[in-house]
Motif scaffolding. Structure first.
Motif, PDB file in Angstrom:
ATOM      1  N   CYS A   2     -59.039  33.212 -40.681  1.00 31.00           N
ATOM      2  CA  CYS A   2     -57.348  34.044 -40.814  1.00 31.00           C
ATOM      3  C   CYS A   2     -57.356  34.544 -39.158  1.00 31.00           C
ATOM      4  CB  CYS A   2     -57.344  35.108 -41.512  1.00 31.00           C
ATOM      5  SG  CYS A   2     -57.148  34.781 -43.208  1.00 31.00           S
ATOM      6  N   ARG A   3     -58.517  35.183 -38.800  1.00 34.16           N
ATOM      7  CA  ARG A   3     -58.554  35.628 -37.254  1.00 34.16           C
ATOM      8  C   ARG A   3     -58.297  34.418 -36.387  1.00 34.16           C
ATOM      9  NH1 ARG A   3     -62.930  39.254 -39.450  1.00 34.16           N
ATOM     10  NH2 ARG A   3     -62.186  41.095 -39.580  1.00 34.16           N
ATOM     11  N   ILE A   4     -59.198  33.245 -36.656  1.00 29.17           N
ATOM     12  CA  ILE A   4     -58.908  32.040 -35.723  1.00 29.17           C
ATOM     13  C   ILE A   4     -57.415  31.434 -36.020  1.00 29.17           C
ATOM     14  CG2 ILE A   4     -59.608  29.754 -35.602  1.00 29.17           C
ATOM     15  CD1 ILE A   4     -62.447  30.510 -36.649  1.00 29.17           C
ATOM     16  N   GLU A   5     -56.924  31.687 -37.176  1.00 27.11           N
ATOM     17  CA  GLU A   5     -55.608  30.970 -37.234  1.00 27.11           C
ATOM     18  C   GLU A   5     -54.696  31.656 -36.329  1.00 27.11           C
ATOM     19  OE1 GLU A   5     -52.871  28.420 -39.011  1.00 27.11           O
ATOM     20  OE2 GLU A   5     -54.938  28.496 -39.747  1.00 27.11           O
ATOM     21  N   LEU A   6     -54.758  33.135 -36.403  1.00 20.32           N
ATOM     22  CA  LEU A   6     -53.791  34.111 -35.687  1.00 20.32           C
ATOM     23  C   LEU A   6     -54.055  33.672 -33.942  1.00 20.32           C
ATOM     24  CD1 LEU A   6     -53.882  37.382 -37.600  1.00 20.32           C
ATOM     25  CD2 LEU A   6     -51.972  36.027 -37.464  1.00 20.32           C
ATOM     26  N   LEU A   7     -55.302  33.454 -33.709  1.00 18.51           N
ATOM     27  CA  LEU A   7     -55.464  33.444 -32.318  1.00 18.51           C
ATOM     28  C   LEU A   7     -55.122  32.002 -31.818  1.00 18.51           C
ATOM     29  CD1 LEU A   7     -59.205  34.473 -32.044  1.00 18.51           C
ATOM     30  CD2 LEU A   7     -57.239  35.775 -30.813  1.00 18.51           C
ATOM     31  N   CYS A   8     -55.121  31.013 -32.615  1.00 19.44           N
ATOM     32  CA  CYS A   8     -54.691  29.547 -32.568  1.00 19.44           C
ATOM     33  C   CYS A   8     -52.980  29.654 -32.215  1.00 19.44           C
ATOM     34  CB  CYS A   8     -54.910  28.638 -33.533  1.00 19.44           C
ATOM     35  SG  CYS A   8     -56.449  28.178 -33.478  1.00 19.44           S
ATOM     36  N   ALA A   9     -52.208  30.124 -33.245  1.00 17.16           N
ATOM     37  CA  ALA A   9     -50.994  30.605 -33.144  1.00 17.16           C
ATOM     38  C   ALA A   9     -50.441  31.169 -32.123  1.00 17.16           C
ATOM     39  CB  ALA A   9     -50.464  31.114 -34.301  1.00 17.16           C
ATOM     40  N   MET A  10     -51.180  32.054 -31.331  1.00 15.76           N
ATOM     41  CA  MET A  10     -50.787  32.805 -30.191  1.00 15.76           C
ATOM     42  C   MET A  10     -50.960  31.845 -29.134  1.00 15.76           C
ATOM     43  SD  MET A  10     -51.821  36.377 -30.742  1.00 15.76           S
ATOM     44  CE  MET A  10     -53.386  36.561 -31.847  1.00 15.76           C
ATOM     45  N   ALA A  11     -52.160  30.986 -29.304  1.00 18.87           N
ATOM     46  CA  ALA A  11     -52.307  30.162 -28.077  1.00 18.87           C
ATOM     47  C   ALA A  11     -51.227  29.028 -27.959  1.00 18.87           C
ATOM     48  CB  ALA A  11     -53.744  29.287 -28.141  1.00 18.87           C
ATOM     49  N   GLU A  12     -50.808  28.448 -28.988  1.00 24.39           N
ATOM     50  CA  GLU A  12     -49.840  27.625 -29.237  1.00 24.39           C
ATOM     51  C   GLU A  12     -48.460  27.968 -28.734  1.00 24.39           C
ATOM     52  OE1 GLU A  12     -52.270  24.794 -32.892  1.00 24.39           O
ATOM     53  OE2 GLU A  12     -50.483  26.497 -33.469  1.00 24.39           O
ATOM     54  N   LYS A  13     -48.306  29.092 -28.917  1.00 29.43           N
ATOM     55  CA  LYS A  13     -46.980  29.985 -28.336  1.00 29.43           C
ATOM     56  C   LYS A  13     -47.177  30.214 -26.945  1.00 29.43           C
ATOM     57  CE  LYS A  13     -44.515  30.016 -31.962  1.00 29.43           C
ATOM     58  NZ  LYS A  13     -43.098  29.680 -32.082  1.00 29.43           N
ATOM     59  N   GLY A  14     -48.190  29.819 -26.262  1.00 28.68           N
ATOM     60  CA  GLY A  14     -48.348  29.962 -24.778  1.00 28.68           C
ATOM     61  C   GLY A  14     -48.848  31.353 -24.420  1.00 28.68           C
ATOM     62  N   MET A  15     -49.597  31.802 -25.577  1.00 28.97           N
ATOM     63  CA  MET A  15     -50.226  33.371 -25.118  1.00 28.97           C
ATOM     64  C   MET A  15     -51.725  33.037 -25.537  1.00 28.97           C
ATOM     65  SD  MET A  15     -47.314  35.705 -26.542  1.00 28.97           S
ATOM     66  CE  MET A  15     -47.036  34.578 -28.063  1.00 28.97           C
ATOM     67  N   PRO A  16     -52.343  32.448 -24.591  1.00 30.71           N
ATOM     68  CA  PRO A  16     -53.831  31.852 -25.093  1.00 30.71           C
ATOM     69  C   PRO A  16     -54.935  33.186 -25.092  1.00 30.71           C
ATOM     70  CG  PRO A  16     -53.237  30.764 -23.128  1.00 30.71           C
ATOM     71  CD  PRO A  16     -52.134  31.455 -23.713  1.00 30.71           C
ATOM     72  N   PRO A  17     -55.517  33.440 -25.804  1.00 34.07           N
ATOM     73  CA  PRO A  17     -56.577  34.485 -25.593  1.00 34.07           C
ATOM     74  C   PRO A  17     -57.809  34.123 -24.625  1.00 34.07           C
ATOM     75  CG  PRO A  17     -57.158  33.060 -27.571  1.00 34.07           C
ATOM     76  CD  PRO A  17     -55.742  32.703 -27.123  1.00 34.07           C
ATOM     77  N   GLN A  18     -58.371  35.136 -24.179  1.00 29.83           N
ATOM     78  CA  GLN A  18     -59.599  34.720 -23.392  1.00 29.83           C
ATOM     79  C   GLN A  18     -60.605  34.129 -24.122  1.00 29.83           C
ATOM     80  OE1 GLN A  18     -59.590  35.003 -19.835  1.00 29.83           O
ATOM     81  NE2 GLN A  18     -57.258  35.136 -20.156  1.00 29.83           N
ATOM     82  N   TRP A  19     -60.635  33.150 -24.521  1.00 28.56           N
ATOM     83  CA  TRP A  19     -61.645  32.444 -25.458  1.00 28.56           C
ATOM     84  C   TRP A  19     -62.963  32.390 -24.978  1.00 28.56           C
ATOM     85  CZ3 TRP A  19     -59.482  31.061 -29.987  1.00 28.56           C
ATOM     86  CH2 TRP A  19     -58.582  30.485 -30.134  1.00 28.56           C
ATOM     87  N   PRO A  20     -63.968  32.493 -25.683  1.00 28.33           N
ATOM     88  CA  PRO A  20     -65.461  32.412 -25.219  1.00 28.33           C
ATOM     89  C   PRO A  20     -65.594  30.926 -24.757  1.00 28.33           C
ATOM     90  CG  PRO A  20     -65.587  33.383 -27.349  1.00 28.33           C
ATOM     91  CD  PRO A  20     -63.840  33.046 -27.054  1.00 28.33           C
ATOM     92  N   ASP A  21     -66.679  30.429 -24.035  1.00 28.43           N
ATOM     93  CA  ASP A  21     -66.963  29.162 -23.847  1.00 28.43           C
ATOM     94  C   ASP A  21     -66.958  28.209 -25.017  1.00 28.43           C
ATOM     95  OD1 ASP A  21     -69.597  28.853 -24.430  1.00 28.43           O
ATOM     96  OD2 ASP A  21     -70.023  30.448 -23.142  1.00 28.43           O
ATOM     97  N   VAL A  22     -66.521  26.996 -24.800  1.00 26.02           N
ATOM     98  CA  VAL A  22     -66.483  25.998 -25.867  1.00 26.02           C
ATOM     99  C   VAL A  22     -67.711  25.689 -26.549  1.00 26.02           C
ATOM    100  CG1 VAL A  22     -65.911  23.786 -26.413  1.00 26.02           C
ATOM    101  CG2 VAL A  22     -64.553  24.746 -24.877  1.00 26.02           C
ATOM    102  N   GLU A  23     -68.912  25.986 -25.991  1.00 23.29           N
ATOM    103  CA  GLU A  23     -69.992  25.890 -26.694  1.00 23.29           C
ATOM    104  C   GLU A  23     -70.516  27.019 -27.671  1.00 23.29           C
ATOM    105  OE1 GLU A  23     -69.652  25.737 -23.201  1.00 23.29           O
ATOM    106  OE2 GLU A  23     -69.982  23.579 -22.761  1.00 23.29           O
TER     107      GLU A  23
END
Length: 129
Positions: free
Chosen positions: A51-72
């Motif tokens: 659920c947390r990931i889903e919310l972060l993804c929705a925000m990113a897709e709306k142009g408000m990306p979080p400060q993601w940790p590195d992809v690894e």
């Protein structure tokens, strides 16, 4: 200037708040990954992490990306989560249909996060050039 347009997130206060919220979500996911037992299929974090990931993804897709940790790190989160889920789901005796469908949803959720984080990383790198 603290406000640059009429949108709800077009001001410093709103963006600071959004950064706090996304940071909290990411911190909660990271904390869960440090205690894999809390990710077992019958534990609350097994439901809340996606659920947390889903919310972060929705925000990113709306142009408000979080400060993601590195992809690894995110790929490691996916590996940890699925390993724990796979090793614990059978104890709950779900139907095979549910088990396969739920796992597909979980994989898609993590893959969506990874794709968005990878895109954000590429954008940051191109800005640095």
């Amino acid at each position: 200037m603290g406000t640059w347009s009429h949108g709800n997130f077009d001001n410093d206060t709103a963006l600071d708040w959004l950064d706090d919220i996304t940071g909290q979500l990411l911190d909660e996911i990271a904390e869960a990954m440090e205690s894999p037992a809390c990710l077992e299929a019958d534990e609350p974090d097994a439901d809340l992490v996606p659920c947390r990931i889903e919310l972060l993804c929705a925000m990113a897709e709306k142009g408000m990306p979080p400060q993601w940790p590195d992809v690894e790190t995110l790929a490691e989160w996916k590996r940890i989560y699925l390993e724990v889920w796979d090793s614990s789901i059978d104890e709950l005796e779900p139907s095979e249909d549910y088990k396969q469908g739920r796992r597909a949803t979980l994989v898609a959720t993590f893959d969506r996060m990874l794709a968005l984080a990878h895109l954000a990383q590429e954008e940051r790198e191109s800005e640095d050039d």
